[in-house]
Design a protein around this motif. Structure first.
Motif, PDB file in Angstrom:
ATOM      1  N   ALA A 106       0.879  -1.230   0.063  1.00 10.24           N
ATOM      2  CA  ALA A 106       0.033  -0.032   0.120  1.00 10.24           C
ATOM      3  C   ALA A 106       0.992   1.222   0.002  1.00 10.24           C
ATOM      4  CB  ALA A 106      -1.034  -0.176   1.095  1.00 10.24           C
ATOM      5  N   THR A 107       1.841   1.254   0.886  1.00 12.75           N
ATOM      6  CA  THR A 107       2.886   2.372   0.699  1.00 12.75           C
ATOM      7  C   THR A 107       3.355   2.745  -0.644  1.00 12.75           C
ATOM      8  OG1 THR A 107       3.118   1.917   3.134  1.00 12.75           O
ATOM      9  CG2 THR A 107       4.948   3.358   1.852  1.00 12.75           C
ATOM     10  N   LEU A 108       3.907   1.577  -1.202  1.00 14.39           N
ATOM     11  CA  LEU A 108       4.516   1.592  -2.476  1.00 14.39           C
ATOM     12  C   LEU A 108       3.508   2.212  -3.720  1.00 14.39           C
ATOM     13  CD1 LEU A 108       6.798   1.026  -4.057  1.00 14.39           C
ATOM     14  CD2 LEU A 108       5.950  -1.217  -4.448  1.00 14.39           C
ATOM     15  N   VAL A 109       2.340   1.934  -3.482  1.00 16.11           N
ATOM     16  CA  VAL A 109       1.230   2.261  -4.428  1.00 16.11           C
ATOM     17  C   VAL A 109       0.905   3.653  -4.333  1.00 16.11           C
ATOM     18  CG1 VAL A 109      -1.379   2.219  -5.242  1.00 16.11           C
ATOM     19  CG2 VAL A 109       0.193   0.067  -4.829  1.00 16.11           C
ATOM     20  N   TRP A 110       0.911   4.263  -2.766  1.00 11.30           N
ATOM     21  CA  TRP A 110       0.704   5.433  -2.660  1.00 11.30           C
ATOM     22  C   TRP A 110       1.609   6.399  -3.081  1.00 11.30           C
ATOM     23  CZ3 TRP A 110       3.563   8.208   1.242  1.00 11.30           C
ATOM     24  CH2 TRP A 110       3.447   9.420   1.570  1.00 11.30           C
ATOM     25  N   LEU A 111       3.029   5.820  -2.943  1.00 11.91           N
ATOM     26  CA  LEU A 111       4.057   6.655  -3.433  1.00 11.91           C
ATOM     27  C   LEU A 111       4.019   6.906  -5.113  1.00 11.91           C
ATOM     28  CD1 LEU A 111       6.931   5.151  -1.498  1.00 11.91           C
ATOM     29  CD2 LEU A 111       6.409   7.623  -1.395  1.00 11.91           C
TER      30      LEU A 111
END
Length: 300
Positions: A106-111
């Motif tokens: 999720a953090t990777l997608v947000w970035l």
């Protein structure tokens, strides 16, 4: 800002402007950037875990303005892990920065939705409470000075591999996604400076053995037609582009793990240029070829 809310694991992430073209030469959109990072995450995330992240954002695509970001944006979701790290000598005069630590998809997608195309990490990790540990990797960044190319980097990388193996290390190699190669090895050290000391000594040794082909000094005037072994990337304050990160080139090239057989056989720069679709296919076919083994103690 309106957007599309998607569920990523247990998180909800809002995606915006999915049709925006971030690589104009080939029409590669933000949606495709997010798709690439989502699909490559199983092999990428282990290389980001525990490492304070610096990103390079391109909100208007690779032809527009860009900026490096260390501090987590104020609008970050509350579930994004951050860690406060001292930044002495910062060009902005800041004493510390609150870095993002990517440990879930999720953090990777947000970035990726922020057009954070490039992901850069240090050669050390933080512990569960955020304490900085000693480096666990040593890196050699091989940068060709024109007319030298990645082909000349391959020849230097082969010799570098021989030195590292002779010292009991287990090196792996990847393209920079730009012009050169980067050779890594997992290590155990007792001080933050030890990897830089070792890398500098190795670079000076290879330069002395082949002064017409290799240079260890950063002086640009000396680099024409030679390969710079940039040992300074081991400075704990510096970062290197992560394996599988996109690069901000005309096409969506990737810092791609390669095999030593590919390095040995390289005779043309085009042989070691890989874009996002090709990297996904390589991982699907060959799996992870950049899996670092058990760390070895540096000699000396």
């Amino acid at each position: 800002m309106e957007g599309t809310v998607v569920r990523v694991g247990e998180r909800r992430v809002t995606l915006t402007n999915l049709g925006k073209v971030l690589y104009p030469e080939v029409g590669f959109t933000k949606a495709e950037v997010i798709d690439y990072y989502t699909r490559i995450a199983p092999v990428l995330l282990p290389h980001l875990a525990g490492r304070p992240l610096t990103v390079r954002r391109f909100p208007d695509g690779v032809g527009g303005r860009s900026f490096f970001v260390k501090n987590v944006p104020s609008h970050a979701p509350e579930w994004v892990r951050t860690v406060r790290i001292g930044t002495p000598g910062s060009s902005r005069g800041a004493e510390f920065a609150d870095f993002v630590v990517v440990e879930e998809l999720a953090t990777l997608v947000w970035l990726a939705n922020l057009a954070a195309l490039e992901l850069h990490v240090p050669q050390w990790v933080v512990g569960a409470r955020g304490a900085r540990r000693c480096p666990d990797l040593v890196v050699f960044d091989l940068d060709p000075g024109a007319p030298a190319t990645v082909v000349e980097c391959c020849r230097v990388a082969e010799r570098l591999r021989g030195v590292l193996v002779g010292d009991g290390l287990s090196p792996v190699v990847k393209t920079s996604g730009a012009k050169g190669l980067q050779v890594y090895a997992p290590v155990r050290v007792s001080s933050p400076e030890r990897t830089a000391e070792y890398a500098k000594a190795v670079a000076r040794r290879l330069s002395a053995e082949s002064p017409g082909e290799v240079v260890w000094s950063m002086a640009r005037a000396r680099r024409t037609g030679r390969v710079l072994i940039d040992w300074s990337q081991n400075n704990p304050a510096k970062t290197t582009v992560a394996p599988y990160s996109l690069r901000a080139r005309a096409v969506p090239s990737v810092s791609t793990p390669v095999t030593w057989d590919e390095v040995r056989g390289c005779r043309s720069p085009a042989e070691l240029v890989f874009v996002a679709d090709e990297v996904r296919a390589r991982v699907g076919r060959d799996g992870e070829v950049f899996a670092v083994g058990n760390p070895s103690r540096l000699p000396g």
